[in-house]
Design an enzyme around this catalytic site. Structure first.
Site, mmCIF file in Angstrom:
data_model
loop_
_atom_site.group_PDB
_atom_site.id
_atom_site.type_symbol
_atom_site.label_atom_id
_atom_site.label_comp_id
_atom_site.label_asym_id
_atom_site.label_seq_id
_atom_site.Cartn_x
_atom_site.Cartn_y
_atom_site.Cartn_z
ATOM 1 N N TYR A 53 0.851 -1.184 0.000
ATOM 2 C CA TYR A 53 0.000 0.000 0.000
ATOM 3 C C TYR A 53 0.886 1.233 0.000
ATOM 4 C CZ TYR A 53 -3.486 3.432 1.524
ATOM 5 O OH TYR A 53 -4.312 4.527 1.617
ATOM 6 N N ASP A 82 9.435 2.757 -0.184
ATOM 7 C CA ASP A 82 8.403 3.421 0.605
ATOM 8 C C ASP A 82 8.588 3.039 2.069
ATOM 9 O OD1 ASP A 82 6.145 4.410 1.832
ATOM 10 O OD2 ASP A 82 4.719 3.552 0.385
ATOM 11 N N LYS A 133 4.096 9.087 8.811
ATOM 12 C CA LYS A 133 3.799 8.492 10.113
ATOM 13 C C LYS A 133 4.740 8.977 11.229
ATOM 14 C CE LYS A 133 0.854 4.976 8.226
ATOM 15 N NZ LYS A 133 0.951 4.345 6.927
#
Ligand code: PLP
Length: 438
Positions: A152, A247, A277
């Site tokens: 994702y 990522d 995050k």
């Protein structure tokens, strides 16, 4: 003996807020997995959080194993982060000009992660991956993007193909609203399959702008790269003039000082990386960065456009910087210890209850697959007993433990998970494992 931390199964104040929310917001939530659709029941509306705990509008307290999906690595309302936020906010909340905090945060990222020579701050992980893809296309003059099933990368149109996270949780084939010719620019491969990668590159390698990969997959559960896989990505992309985009929105600054990258060698160095995050400390801050010659193509130095009204926001960058300054070896040691304790207890409880399961780690991130056997790709991750997970989830919730409401997400621990919080989780596990057994 009754559990002193037990939480009533009905949550009337949350249910009432959900009704109001549904009248004004699709599904009543602003991000799909929060809605509890795959586990059923009423999503809990939280009012406050401190240390390892969340408190909902009905006054129930939970040990939090979601950590806002990763950012809250120091625990909630950490005093140093709150101080930095108060100080920054008192000086003004947004300038629309450059400011010092942005420089400090960028310097901290560059100092921690070797492959990052230049970094640009944005406001979400989605923006970071979207911008990295545009930059890779601008640099190479090519359009194809290779991604892996179950990974994702945010809700970027071209990356919402065989995506993990909420797309996996809701078992959606792919997202509606992504034009077919955009999706056809994305080639999806099975994770950890070097032969499939080599085959695609043999055929279309000269059209591939980049391969984007989760440095270690965390959005289909915890699935680390097989030994040598990242090196193979590096080798094959370099042979064909394509970029490698790693990522690290989830793993960055969580797995180690330098994220997952901290465990890889120079033979696996990516060209571009994305972060989010943890580096936002609970605020909207994210970043992409990498090789100076590639980053030089970004406006205003180069022709690849990218911008943001709130990029490098002074409050968000203050929170991120304060968080990273507390992400030291002692913290990473504690996270590993906490995660080992919880993962072992979950494994033991499910084994005792004879529930088929497999616990996997990506450093201190871990997840429980409700199936037997190692999980190395998305097909295996999807082949699990999600109904058993739902029973397990609700038993834990009723015992005052807030797990991710999806079988496809990692459990996130923090430096604030003290022994009392761990005891609460560990003592809730046996009954939840029996509930999972059905
Ligand atoms: C969370 C996540 C994203 C998206 O970040 P947002 O801030 O939710 O847009 C991208 N990539 C990975 C690996 C993630 O875990």
């Amino acid at each position: 003996m009754t559990n002193p931390h037990a939480v009533p199964s009905d949550a009337p104040a949350s249910a009432a807020l959900l009704d109001r929310a549904r009248a004004v917001t699709p599904g009543g939530v602003n991000s799909p997995v929060r809605a509890f659709r795959s586990v059923g029941g009423t999503p809990r509306f939280m009012t406050s959080a401190r240390g390892p705990h969340l408190t909902d509008v009905d006054g129930n307290e939970y040990v939090d194993l979601v950590g806002s999906w990763g950012p809250m690595i120091l625990g909630h309302a950490h005093p140093a982060v709150l101080d930095a936020v108060h100080t920054a906010a008192a000086r003004g909340t947004s300038f629309g000009t450059p400011s010092e905090n942005e420089v400090l945060l960028a310097e901290e990222i560059v100092a921690r992660v070797d492959p990052v020579e230049r970094v640009r701050l944005v406001s979400s992980g989605t923006e970071a991956t979207m911008s990295a893809i545009r930059l890779a296309r601008g640099f190479t003059g090519r359009s194809l993007v290779v991604k892996f099933a179950g990974h994702y990368h945010g809700h970027v149109d071209s990356l919402l193909v065989a995506a993990g996270s909420g797309v996996a949780t809701l078992a959606l084939p792919d997202s509606a609203g992504v034009p077919a010719d955009m999706a056809s620019e994305t080639l999806v491969l099975p994770y950890n399959d070097v032969a499939a990668l080599e085959a695609v590159f043999a055929e279309r390698g000269d059209q591939v702008a980049c391969v984007i990969t989760e440095a270690a997959a965390g959005n289909m559960g915890a699935v680390p790269p097989a030994p040598g896989f990242t090196e193979a990505l590096r080798r094959v992309t370099a042979e064909h003039g394509a970029l490698l985009v790693s990522d690290e929105v989830m793993t960055g600054f969580r797995c180690s000082r330098a994220g997952w990258w901290g465990f890889e060698g120079v033979d696996a160095a990516p060209d571009l990386m994305t972060f989010g995050k943890v580096m936002g400390g609970g605020f909207p801050a994210a970043a992409f960065g990498g090789r100076a010659d590639v980053m030089a193509l970004l406006a205003p130095d180069g022709p690849v456009y990218q911008a943001g009204t709130l990029s490098g926001n002074p409050v968000a960058t203050a929170a991120g910087l304060a968080t990273l300054q507390h992400c030291d070896d002692a913290l990473y040691g504690r996270l590993d210890e906490v995660s080992r304790t919880l993962a072992t207890a979950a494994d033991d409880a499910l084994t005792a209850a004879r529930v088929p399961h497999r616990v996997q780690h990506v450093s201190s991130m871990f997840s429980v697959f409700f199936r037997d056997g190692e999980v190395t790709d998305y097909d295996a991750a999807r082949d699990q007993d999600t109904a058993a997970f739902g029973r397990f989830f609700h038993a834990m919730l009723d015992a005052g433990v807030y797990l991710p409401p999806s079988a496809f997400e990692c459990w996130f621990v923090s430096g604030a998970h003290d022994d009392a919080a761990l005891d609460r989780v560990v003592s809730a596990l046996p009954a939840a494992a029996r509930a999972a057994a059905g």
